[in-house]
Scaffold this active site. Structure first.
Site, mmCIF file in Angstrom:
data_model
loop_
_atom_site.group_PDB
_atom_site.id
_atom_site.type_symbol
_atom_site.label_atom_id
_atom_site.label_comp_id
_atom_site.label_asym_id
_atom_site.label_seq_id
_atom_site.Cartn_x
_atom_site.Cartn_y
_atom_site.Cartn_z
ATOM 1 N N ASN A 132 49.121 90.048 112.235
ATOM 2 C CA ASN A 132 47.840 90.090 112.946
ATOM 3 C C ASN A 132 46.986 88.853 112.645
ATOM 4 O O ASN A 132 45.793 88.843 112.915
ATOM 5 C CB ASN A 132 47.074 91.363 112.571
ATOM 6 C CG ASN A 132 46.778 91.430 111.080
ATOM 7 O OD1 ASN A 132 47.105 90.508 110.341
ATOM 8 N ND2 ASN A 132 46.158 92.509 110.646
ATOM 9 N N GLU A 139 41.449 90.313 106.824
ATOM 10 C CA GLU A 139 41.912 90.934 108.053
ATOM 11 C C GLU A 139 41.052 90.499 109.244
ATOM 12 O O GLU A 139 39.876 90.151 109.075
ATOM 13 C CB GLU A 139 41.821 92.465 107.914
ATOM 14 C CG GLU A 139 42.722 93.050 106.820
ATOM 15 C CD GLU A 139 44.175 93.216 107.264
ATOM 16 O OE1 GLU A 139 44.709 92.343 107.966
ATOM 17 O OE2 GLU A 139 44.776 94.248 106.890
#
Ligand code: F6R
Length: 249
Positions: A132, A139
């Site tokens: 991702n 993140e």
């Protein structure tokens, strides 16, 4: 660009050793996961050939799966202990690692921050590229955090192959922040395999967004991307041409 994973690992290891010959007391930041395994195997082989090579090195573990038992073989600490620290005979005084089950995770982040304030900045940061776009456990999201922090892991990160044998499911991540990563003097980003080709394409576009944390590497002046042909082989674009055009790969 490397032909395959083996030559990618060879090239990255040559570069790693060159950096060490220039600064034997380097502080190294270490990612775990599948991609750097070949590099770490080669560093162990280099150490066997020359046991003085890394004898002054200092090491910091980039991140950890929070909530796993301390002795769970799926932890990042265990990964590096078995693949690198034990084979290189690194004593605990030269390593900063995370507790995977800290009594107080925020306090654990402050401990790591203090260690880095004393020992840092990182000379050489080894990174892998998340599916991702994460770096460490920074993140994707509306904001990125500069310092060591407790991260909310995305579902995608929780499917990471490292966790396939974990005794439990992590409940959070512990990670150096983007600030520490970007303050590193040199960054080696390793990317291998066709499963990463879309991520390579996105990185090579040069667009910077917190929704794809690896894109912030474009703000750093000394990143080297070690990428194999499979990772660069996107179907409808020529990633290597694009990367050459952006000067990044
Ligand atoms: C793990 C870490 C992660 C991995 C990334 C790529 O310590 O920092 O960001 O580098 O998820 O993992 P692999 O190399 O297994 O594809």
């Amino acid at each position: 660009m490397s032909r395959d994973y083996e030559s990618l690992s060879d090239t990255a290891a040559d570069r790693f050793v060159d950096e060490f010959r220039q600064k034997p007391e380097s502080l190294v930041g270490l990612a775990t996961g599948g991609t750097p395994e070949g590099l770490y195997q080669r560093l162990v082989a280099r150490h066997r050939a020359d046991p003085t090579l890394f004898s002054q090195a200092r090491w910091i573990v980039l991140d950890e799966w929070g909530g796993l038992e301390e002795d769970d073989p799926a932890t990042c600490g265990h990964y590096l202990q078995t693949r690198l620290f034990e084979p290189l005979n690194v004593g605990p005084g030269r390593i900063c690692r995370w507790s995977s089950q800290p009594f107080n995770p925020q306090e654990e982040c402050r401990r790591v921050e203090k260690w880095l304030a004393d020992e840092g900045p990182i000379d050489l940061q080894v990174l892998g590229l998340g599916k991702n776009g994460h770096l460490g456990f920074n993140e994707p999201g509306r904001e990125l955090i500069a310092g060591p922090h407790v991260a909310t892991l995305t579902e995608e990160s929780l499917t990471h192959a490292m966790l396939s044998t974990a005794r439990s499911r992590p409940t959070f991540g512990l990670t150096l922040g983007m600030g520490e990563i970007l303050r590193s003097r040199q960054i080696l980003l390793l990317v291998s395999g066709g499963a990463k080709s879309q991520q390579v394409l996105r990185l090579a576009s040069g667009n910077i967004t917190s929704e794809f944390p690896a894109s912030l590497l474009h703000c750093h002046g000394a990143v080297t991307v070690y990428c194999d042909l499979e990772a660069a082989s996107v179907t409808s674009f020529d990633a290597s041409a694009m990367a050459t055009a952006t000067g990044f790969l």
